[in-house]
Design a protein around this motif. Structure first.
Motif, short mmCIF file in Angstrom:
data_model
loop_
_atom_site.label_atom_id
_atom_site.label_comp_id
_atom_site.label_asym_id
_atom_site.label_seq_id
_atom_site.Cartn_x
_atom_site.Cartn_y
_atom_site.Cartn_z
N HIS A 100 39.26 40.64 45.47
CA HIS A 100 39.14 41.16 44.11
C HIS A 100 37.69 41.02 43.66
CE1 HIS A 100 43.52 40.47 44.25
NE2 HIS A 100 43.57 41.49 43.42
N ARG A 109 36.88 46.38 37.51
CA ARG A 109 37.38 45.59 38.62
C ARG A 109 37.91 46.51 39.71
NH1 ARG A 109 38.92 40.15 36.82
NH2 ARG A 109 38.38 39.91 34.62
N ARG A 111 40.19 46.17 43.73
CA ARG A 111 40.83 45.38 44.79
C ARG A 111 40.56 46.06 46.13
NH1 ARG A 111 45.57 46.16 43.25
NH2 ARG A 111 45.85 44.28 41.98
#
Length: 216
Positions: A100, A109, A111
């Motif tokens: 992450h 953000r 992943r």
């Protein structure tokens, strides 16, 4: 944070007020990882990138340095064992590494998931020179899953004991373990012995009572 960060990037942070839409993050990551990613998925408002092991490190460098990404921080890294994923037979590589990343500059953000190509000896590049915070996370994934991070300068166990055998988060590791530990007052030290716990059914019993909770 990396050495490539400069004052101008942090000045942009002061003007950042809203998190970009997930679709915008997906588009920026897709553009940055041309030729490096297998796919860039958007589910439940979260962007997940699947990267082949051969492009793992190169993709991470791109995510850190590309203008539309700027993921300066690695906030989590873990191993995954897909051996019995979904209580079914898993088709594909067994072990994966999930990372992450956070962009403080752009308030976004992502992943990243990468599968290790060899189930018998899972190996993947270390990211410690890209994000130093990967250090203990990679040691944890090595300790618990047996994933080897090539290039890590100090790949030792971090949670289990020094003489521990096996990797306890693997799906085929017995719940009771292989050995048990106790203090021996005669030897005045901790000793290891074969496990004496017998396998047992751990499904909880459901006891139904008449008029339970005032119901009739």
């Amino acid at each position: 944070m990396t050495a490539s960060m400069d004052t101008a990037r942090w000045a942009a942070l002061a003007q950042q007020t809203e998190r970009p839409a997930p679709e915008a993050v997906q588009a920026a990551v897709t553009a940055a990882l041309q030729g490096l990613a297998e796919r860039v998925e958007l589910q439940r408002g979260e962007v997940t990138v699947v990267v082949p092991a051969a492009h793992y490190r190169a993709a991470m460098l791109r995510l850190r340095d590309a203008d539309g990404c700027r993921f300066e921080q690695l906030i989590d890294l873990c191993g995954v064992d897909y051996a019995t994923y979904g209580n079914a037979v898993w088709e594909g590589p067994r072990f994966a590494v999930v990372v992450h990343l956070l962009s403080v500059t752009l308030n976004q953000r992502v992943r990243v998931r990468t599968f290790c190509p060899d189930d018998d000896f899972p190996v993947i590049d270390s990211l410690i020179d890209v994000w130093p915070s990967a250090n203990w996370y990679e040691r944890e994934a090595f300790d618990l899953f047996g994933i080897v991070f090539e290039g890590h300068p100090d790949l030792r166990r971090i949670l289990t004991d020094y003489g521990f055998i096996g990797h306890p988060f693997r799906k085929d590791f017995p719940l009771s373990g292989h050995v048990e530990m106790r203090y021996d007052p005669e030897r005045r030290r901790v000793v290891y012995e074969p496990v004496t716990i017998e396998p047992r059914e751990i499904t909880p019993r459901i006891i139904r009572e008449d008029a339970y909770g005032g119901l009739h």
